[in-house]
Design a protein around this motif. Sequence first.
Motif, PDB file in Angstrom:
ATOM      1  N   ALA A 212      -9.643  86.519  67.969  1.00 49.62           N
ATOM      2  CA  ALA A 212     -10.655  85.428  67.909  1.00 49.62           C
ATOM      3  C   ALA A 212      -9.856  84.014  68.469  1.00 49.62           C
ATOM      4  CB  ALA A 212     -11.584  85.330  66.902  1.00 49.62           C
ATOM      5  N   SER A 213     -10.541  83.319  69.235  1.00 53.66           N
ATOM      6  CA  SER A 213     -10.041  82.072  69.558  1.00 53.66           C
ATOM      7  C   SER A 213     -10.363  81.107  68.358  1.00 53.66           C
ATOM      8  CB  SER A 213     -10.852  81.519  70.776  1.00 53.66           C
ATOM      9  OG  SER A 213     -12.183  81.226  70.737  1.00 53.66           O
ATOM     10  N   LEU A 218     -14.467  79.286  64.237  1.00 49.25           N
ATOM     11  CA  LEU A 218     -15.472  78.594  63.893  1.00 49.25           C
ATOM     12  C   LEU A 218     -16.671  78.997  63.560  1.00 49.25           C
ATOM     13  CD1 LEU A 218     -15.881  75.562  62.700  1.00 49.25           C
ATOM     14  CD2 LEU A 218     -16.362  74.788  65.157  1.00 49.25           C
ATOM     15  N   ALA A 219     -17.103  79.606  64.628  1.00 52.56           N
ATOM     16  CA  ALA A 219     -18.440  80.199  64.645  1.00 52.56           C
ATOM     17  C   ALA A 219     -18.736  81.162  63.685  1.00 52.56           C
ATOM     18  CB  ALA A 219     -18.839  80.851  66.214  1.00 52.56           C
ATOM     19  N   TYR A 220     -17.529  81.949  63.582  1.00 53.03           N
ATOM     20  CA  TYR A 220     -17.558  83.362  62.826  1.00 53.03           C
ATOM     21  C   TYR A 220     -17.568  82.619  61.270  1.00 53.03           C
ATOM     22  CZ  TYR A 220     -16.195  86.075  66.275  1.00 53.03           C
ATOM     23  OH  TYR A 220     -16.159  86.904  67.547  1.00 53.03           O
ATOM     24  N   SER A 221     -16.916  81.540  60.901  1.00 50.20           N
ATOM     25  CA  SER A 221     -17.021  80.841  59.729  1.00 50.20           C
ATOM     26  C   SER A 221     -18.435  80.346  59.354  1.00 50.20           C
ATOM     27  CB  SER A 221     -16.008  79.452  59.777  1.00 50.20           C
ATOM     28  OG  SER A 221     -14.803  79.937  59.879  1.00 50.20           O
ATOM     29  N   ALA A 222     -19.195  79.823  60.347  1.00 46.75           N
ATOM     30  CA  ALA A 222     -20.521  79.443  60.151  1.00 46.75           C
ATOM     31  C   ALA A 222     -21.370  80.567  59.853  1.00 46.75           C
ATOM     32  CB  ALA A 222     -20.886  78.945  61.261  1.00 46.75           C
ATOM     33  N   VAL A 339     -26.829  80.269  72.831  1.00 45.52           N
ATOM     34  CA  VAL A 339     -26.530  78.947  72.694  1.00 45.52           C
ATOM     35  C   VAL A 339     -25.412  78.407  72.989  1.00 45.52           C
ATOM     36  CG1 VAL A 339     -26.980  76.698  71.161  1.00 45.52           C
ATOM     37  CG2 VAL A 339     -28.050  78.765  70.877  1.00 45.52           C
ATOM     38  N   PHE A 340     -24.202  79.120  72.704  1.00 53.33           N
ATOM     39  CA  PHE A 340     -22.724  78.529  73.227  1.00 53.33           C
ATOM     40  C   PHE A 340     -22.256  79.637  73.842  1.00 53.33           C
ATOM     41  CE2 PHE A 340     -24.074  76.163  69.288  1.00 53.33           C
ATOM     42  CZ  PHE A 340     -24.016  74.916  69.730  1.00 53.33           C
ATOM     43  N   PRO A 341     -22.500  80.084  75.348  1.00 53.31           N
ATOM     44  CA  PRO A 341     -22.014  81.147  75.834  1.00 53.31           C
ATOM     45  C   PRO A 341     -20.308  81.029  76.180  1.00 53.31           C
ATOM     46  CG  PRO A 341     -23.223  79.802  77.579  1.00 53.31           C
ATOM     47  CD  PRO A 341     -23.297  79.256  76.096  1.00 53.31           C
ATOM     48  N   GLY A 342     -19.853  79.819  76.023  1.00 58.45           N
ATOM     49  CA  GLY A 342     -18.373  79.678  76.182  1.00 58.45           C
ATOM     50  C   GLY A 342     -17.512  79.972  74.988  1.00 58.45           C
TER      51      GLY A 342
END
Length: 582
Positions: A212-213, A218-222, A339-342
Amino acid sequence: MLAVGLAAGVALIARLLVGLINLVTNLSFFGRWSLAESSPVNATLGLWVIALPAVGGILVGLMAFYGSKAIRGHGIPEAMEQILVNKSRIKPIIAFLKPISAAISIGTGGPFGAEGPIIATGGALGSTIGQILTISDSERKTLLAAGATAGMATIFGTPLAAIFLAIELLLFEFSARSIIPVALACITGAAGHHLLFGTDPVFALSETIPEASNAALLAYSAIGLLIGVLSVVITRLVYFIEDGFEKLPLHWMWWPALGGLAVGLIGYVAPKTLGVGYRNITDILSGTMPLSLILSLCLFKLLSWSISLGSGTSGGTLAPLLTIGGAIGALAGHAIEGVFPGLAINLPLAALVGMSALFAGASRAVLTSIVFALETTHQTNSLLPLLAACAGSYSISFLLMENTIMTEKIARRGTKTPESYESDWLEQWTVGEVATRSEVFLADTSTVPEVYQYLRQAATKSQRFVVLDTDHHFRGIVSLSALITYPDQTAPLHVVMAAKQYPSISPTSSLKDAIDLMTRKQVDMLMVVSADESTIRILDYTNLFSAYQTGLREYTHREKHISVRKSLSKRFAYSKKGKPTS
C-alpha cells in the motif's frame, strides 16, 4: 506432554464437528446422508427454509434445559468466566453437548462458524483433564487455554493467532509456564489442520495484494476508525437484542426457537446468510462478489447473527464478525475509490482490513486480529494496513465502550476482566529497597521494665525493635505490642522473643517473596538480614503500603523534568554575556 496430547484429541474432535455440521446440513436441506461439505444456499426447499432454523433452535433449547445451560452462547465468554470465577473448572458434559448443539444450530442454518464451539469444546476438555489430575488452578487454566486454542488452530490453521488469542482473552498473563504448553498445543492443532483439512490458506486469494502507498495507508486507517465506531454499535446491538429476549414472557428454553425463526425468515430473503459462510468471506476478499450482494450480505448477516446470538443459541462470533467486517471494508473501499480514484485502493485489502478491524474493535484482541488475517490469507503485504486499521479500531472501541462483545455478559454478572497485562512491581522491587532500619537496638538481656524506661528516654515512635546479644550479634526482632501483651512483665527480651519468632529474609529477595513468606508464616513483619549480618532491617506491612503508594505514584503522577522556557532563558543569558550557547 499433556498439552500436546490434548491438542491431538481436540484436532480429531474438530474434524468430527465439521463432519457433523456437514451431516446435519445435508440431512436438513437436501435430505441426504452425507459428510460432504454443502451450503444451504443451494437448497430448494422454498418456505421450509424458514422452519428449519426454528427446529434447530428447539433442539438446542431442549439440550440446554435438560443437559446444561452453559452450552448457550458463543463459547469464549463462558470460558473466560470459568477462568476468572471458577478456577477454570468447566462441567465435563460441556465437552460432549457443546459440539452436538453447535452442529445442530449451524447445520439447520444458524449463521455461525465452527470456531466458537470448538474453542469451547477444547477448553472444556482441557478443564476436565485438569480436574481429573492433581494439578494447580494455574496449570488447569493453562490446559483449558491449550485445548481452546488448539481447536482454533485446527479449524483455521493459525497457530500464532491462536497463541495471541490465549494471551489476550484467556490466560490474562504472559509467562513461560503458560505460553510453552499453549504454543505446543497450537502447533499440534495446526499440524492437525494440515493433516485433516489440507495445507492451503483458509481464505485463499487468487492474486497477491500489492504494497500500500502512504496515501492508501491513510485511507485504510480511516476505514479502521470507522469500523471502530461500528464495532461499538454492533456490540450494543447484540446485547440490546439479548436484553429484549430477557423481557419476553417466555421461558429461555424457547428463545433459540424464536431466534431460529428470525434466521429462517432472513435466510429465505438472503440465502447466503445461512450456515457457516466461510465461502462468503473468501468471495468478499477475492473481489468476485457484486457490490449489491455485499451490501445485502452485510445487513442481513448482521441482523440474522445478532438475533440468533441474542436468543442464546449455541454458536460462535468469529466467522460472522469476519463476514460483516469484510463486507463493510469492501463497501468502504468502493466508496473511497469512487471519491478519491487516485489513492489506488486495493479492494481485497480493504475487505481484509475491515474483516480484521471489526474483530479487533469488538473483542479488543488486536494482535490476534492482525496475525489471524495474515495466517489465513498468506498476504504479508497487508501487514502495515492491518496494523493501522486494527490499532485505530481498537482505540475507538476502548474510548467508547467499557466492555467488549466477549466481556459484556460476564461483566453484567459482576465479574471484572483484566484490562491490561502489566509487570508485577512486587517482583521488580527488592526487600532491601523497602525495608527500614530500626531506630532502636535493644539487648536481649534487658527486661521489659528496662525497655519501657529506655523507650521513654529515647522518645521514639518506632513500634518494632532489633535485638542484639552481648557480642552485638543479631538475635531477632520484637514489637511493642508483644512487650505489652506478654504475661510476665519482668521477663528478659530473649524470653519474650521466644514466644513469637519472626522469619528472616535476604535483602536481595523480591517483595513478592516477602509477601509469600509473611502469608505462609502468618506474621506481620520480617527480619531482613544479609548473610554477613552487615544489613539488619525490618519489613512490615507499613513498608509494603508505602511501596504500593510509590508504585502507584510512578504510574499515574505526571511531572515535567525539562523546562524548555528555562533552558532557552539560560542560553539567551549566556549568549548576551558573550559565552557560547552550545
